[in-house]
Design an enzyme around this catalytic site. Structure first.
Site, mmCIF file in Angstrom:
data_model
loop_
_atom_site.group_PDB
_atom_site.id
_atom_site.type_symbol
_atom_site.label_atom_id
_atom_site.label_comp_id
_atom_site.label_asym_id
_atom_site.label_seq_id
_atom_site.Cartn_x
_atom_site.Cartn_y
_atom_site.Cartn_z
ATOM 1 N N ARG A 146 0.817 -1.217 0.030
ATOM 2 C CA ARG A 146 -0.110 -0.041 -0.158
ATOM 3 C C ARG A 146 0.867 1.306 0.079
ATOM 4 O O ARG A 146 1.873 1.052 0.776
ATOM 5 C CB ARG A 146 -0.991 -0.072 1.218
ATOM 6 C CG ARG A 146 -1.985 0.956 1.622
ATOM 7 C CD ARG A 146 -2.588 1.128 2.564
ATOM 8 N NE ARG A 146 -2.090 2.038 3.555
ATOM 9 C CZ ARG A 146 -2.814 2.559 4.601
ATOM 10 N NH1 ARG A 146 -3.842 2.013 4.987
ATOM 11 N NH2 ARG A 146 -1.953 3.470 5.341
ATOM 12 N N ASP A 200 -4.987 3.959 0.005
ATOM 13 C CA ASP A 200 -6.065 4.066 0.887
ATOM 14 C C ASP A 200 -6.476 5.644 0.795
ATOM 15 O O ASP A 200 -5.498 6.237 1.220
ATOM 16 C CB ASP A 200 -5.494 3.470 2.220
ATOM 17 C CG ASP A 200 -6.896 3.593 3.127
ATOM 18 O OD1 ASP A 200 -8.222 4.168 3.002
ATOM 19 O OD2 ASP A 200 -6.510 2.892 4.368
ATOM 20 N N HIS A 228 -9.198 6.697 2.741
ATOM 21 C CA HIS A 228 -9.240 7.029 4.012
ATOM 22 C C HIS A 228 -10.828 7.778 4.035
ATOM 23 O O HIS A 228 -10.901 8.748 4.879
ATOM 24 C CB HIS A 228 -8.373 7.816 4.926
ATOM 25 C CG HIS A 228 -7.204 6.919 5.250
ATOM 26 N ND1 HIS A 228 -7.314 5.882 6.111
ATOM 27 C CD2 HIS A 228 -5.794 6.923 4.995
ATOM 28 C CE1 HIS A 228 -5.967 5.140 6.155
ATOM 29 N NE2 HIS A 228 -5.309 5.755 5.561
ATOM 30 N N GLU A 285 -13.581 -1.532 6.407
ATOM 31 C CA GLU A 285 -12.505 -1.635 7.506
ATOM 32 C C GLU A 285 -13.430 -1.102 8.942
ATOM 33 O O GLU A 285 -13.188 -1.659 10.115
ATOM 34 C CB GLU A 285 -11.381 -0.979 7.535
ATOM 35 C CG GLU A 285 -11.452 0.400 7.407
ATOM 36 C CD GLU A 285 -9.963 1.014 7.385
ATOM 37 O OE1 GLU A 285 -9.295 0.396 6.599
ATOM 38 O OE2 GLU A 285 -9.412 1.873 8.039
ATOM 39 N N ARG A 325 -13.620 -5.578 3.297
ATOM 40 C CA ARG A 325 -12.471 -5.306 4.196
ATOM 41 C C ARG A 325 -12.935 -5.535 5.584
ATOM 42 O O ARG A 325 -12.161 -5.257 6.528
ATOM 43 C CB ARG A 325 -11.728 -3.954 3.998
ATOM 44 C CG ARG A 325 -10.784 -3.937 2.766
ATOM 45 C CD ARG A 325 -10.093 -2.633 2.513
ATOM 46 N NE ARG A 325 -9.492 -2.237 3.712
ATOM 47 C CZ ARG A 325 -8.520 -2.463 4.505
ATOM 48 N NH1 ARG A 325 -7.727 -3.744 4.329
ATOM 49 N NH2 ARG A 325 -7.986 -2.073 5.502
ATOM 50 N N GLU A 331 -4.365 -7.409 4.742
ATOM 51 C CA GLU A 331 -3.347 -6.287 5.413
ATOM 52 C C GLU A 331 -2.514 -6.890 6.577
ATOM 53 O O GLU A 331 -3.024 -7.594 7.725
ATOM 54 C CB GLU A 331 -4.125 -4.970 5.799
ATOM 55 C CG GLU A 331 -3.538 -3.959 6.189
ATOM 56 C CD GLU A 331 -4.388 -2.572 6.530
ATOM 57 O OE1 GLU A 331 -5.675 -2.834 7.038
ATOM 58 O OE2 GLU A 331 -3.872 -1.515 6.539
HETATM 59 O O1 EZ4 Z 1 -7.144 3.919 9.710
HETATM 60 O O2 EZ4 Z 1 -6.609 0.895 11.777
HETATM 61 O O3 EZ4 Z 1 -5.902 0.343 6.157
HETATM 62 N N1 EZ4 Z 1 -5.759 0.628 7.172
HETATM 63 C C1 EZ4 Z 1 -6.405 1.784 7.744
HETATM 64 C C2 EZ4 Z 1 -5.950 1.821 9.542
HETATM 65 C C3 EZ4 Z 1 -7.135 2.601 10.218
HETATM 66 C C4 EZ4 Z 1 -6.833 2.149 11.694
HETATM 67 C C5 EZ4 Z 1 -7.994 2.622 12.018
HETATM 68 O O4 EZ4 Z 1 -7.611 2.305 13.645
HETATM 69 O O5 EZ4 Z 1 -6.901 2.449 7.213
HETATM 70 O O6 EZ4 Z 1 -4.846 2.686 9.491
HETATM 71 CO CO CO Z 2 -7.882 1.706 5.494
#
Ligand code: EZ4
Ligand code: CO
Length: 402
Positions: free
Chosen positions: A147, A210, A212, A262, A283, A339
């Site tokens: 990543r 990512d 986010h 996630e 995820r 991951e």
């Molecule tokens: O933001 O685990 O893909 N992984 C992530 C992580 C999450 C944290 C949140 O607790 O996006 O870094």
């Molecule tokens: Co993430």
């Protein structure tokens, strides 16, 4: 086999972890992870006050029935606190069942379906040159998937770009901490990063990114399109998925594969995304989505719709959750990627485990149950430290609108 006792152990060997330990009248014990980053004590209280009293005296073998009882019997369903608590019970019961059978949990789930669990690591950099060096380190370690996150020029504290390498913990001081964001600066920058990474490492390395949850669907569509020449394995959390139908718009515009989930806690958070084939990787994780029992239900639904697993595996998932994830990953037919952010030496010492990394794969090991234990004495040397995840704000101070 009766459950005679259960207790919650909160410790902070490098970061906070919440672990449930279940004891039985046959002397077998099992553990489950209940860590919810930044909200650890809420789950600990839910377990201690509301769940443990219902477990005492129950048959530890009745994993499904106990799951249904905890999910339906509370009247209040779903949500990350509840589902992490149920996950801890479920995971601990699978651990006990495996120990009693003398088999690793993946054998109870149908056995090994592949040579190992392909993992990806996080390469972070303050600029492109630095990230190229970080990707190279993972390639040298044998990783087949990486990543890639780079600090965006003009954005001072970007969430997800860590100063630490190999270890990464986004939660910091307790209370109000901030990360900043600018879509205008981010969108034109990222494709150039991937152009350089792809040129340097060739066509075979799996590359991921990512977002986010910080874009709108149309912005994510643009990013997906701009990244198409670099053939990402997935673009993660392009938008928050509270509005599952928002992914339709992204999907109409780009062939870049999408991953999300996630922060999901149940199958209801992803059923539309899966059934409409709006994503490519789901995820969800053992600890936040109701344990092995419920995660397998999500992955089975996903398999019907050509969606593969891509479980969250950051450092805030304890080694107990990581071990459980690996047993699931090894057994299911539609595994995609796992991951894997390495835990600190302190964390590994508190949670001695049978899983191991070699040549791009994690292996759960052959120990009965999950193959991970909690050293309670050592754990007691690391008391809980309040910490929370930052809030994203725009450059003018607005809390990020999505
Ligand atoms: O933001 O685990 O893909 N992984 C992530 C992580 C999450 C944290 C949140 O607790 O996006 O870094
Ligand atoms: Co993430």
């Amino acid at each position: 086999m009766k459950i005679t006792n259960a207790k919650v152990i909160v410790c902070s060997p490098g970061r906070n972890f919440v672990t449930l330990k279940i004891e039985t009248d046959e002397g077998l014990t099992g553990i489950g992870d209940a860590t919810l980053n930044g909200r650890e004590l809420a789950v600990a209280a839910y377990l201690t006050e509301h769940v443990i009293p219902c477990l005492i005296g129950r048959d530890a073998h009745q994993i499904e029935d106990i799951w249904q009882y905890l999910y339906k019997g509370a009247y209040w369903r779903r949500g990350p606190v509840t589902m992490s608590a149920i996950a801890a019970v479920d995971t601990a019961l699978w651990d006990i069942k495996g120990k009693q059978a003398g088999l690793p949990v993946h054998q109870l789930l149908g056995g090994r379906s592949r040579d190992g669990v392909t993992v990806y690591g996080h390469a972070n950099g303050d600029d492109v040159d630095e990230v190229l060096g970080e990707v190279a380190k993972y390639v040298d370690l044998g990783y087949r998937a990486v990543r890639v996150q780079v600090a965006v020029p003009g954005i001072e504290h970007s969430y997800g770009v860590s100063a630490d390498k190999l270890f990464y913990e986004p939660a910091d001081a307790a209370g109000r901490t901030l990360a900043t964001w600018s879509t205008e600066r981010y969108l034109p920058f990222v494709p150039d990063v991937f152009a350089r990474v792809r040129a340097e490492f060739g066509p075979h390395l799996k590359l991921l990114h990512d977002v986010h949850h910080r874009l709108t669907p149309i912005e994510a569509a643009r990013l997906g399109k701009d990244l198409e020449p670099y053939r990402l394995t997935w673009l993660e959390d392009p938008v928050p998925a509270d509005l599952q139908e928002g992914f339709r718009l992204i999907r109409q515009h780009t062939t870049t594969p999408l991953a999300v989930g996630e922060v999901f806690s149940s199958i209801w958070d992803c059923q539309q995304l899966i059934k409409e084939q709006l994503i490519d990787y789901i995820r969800t994780t053992v600890v936040h989505a109701g344990g092995i029992t419920h995660l397998r239900r999500i992955f089975d639904l996903a398999a019907l719709h050509h969606v593969r697993s891509g479980s969250h595996g950051a450092t805030d998932l304890s080694p107990v959750a990581m071990a459980a994830a690996l047993h699931v990953d090894l057994a299911i037919p539609n595994f995609g990627l796992q991951e894997y952010m390495r835990h600190t030496a302190e964390t590994d010492a508190v949670f001695p485990h049978a899983y191991s990394y070699a040549d791009g794969y994690l292996q759960p090991g052959e120990a009965p149950g999950l193959g991970v234990e909690l050293d309670e004495k050592l754990a007691a040397e690391y008391p809980y430290k309040p910490a929370s995840l930052p809030t994203n704000t725009l450059l003018d101070g607005t809390v990020h609108p999505w």
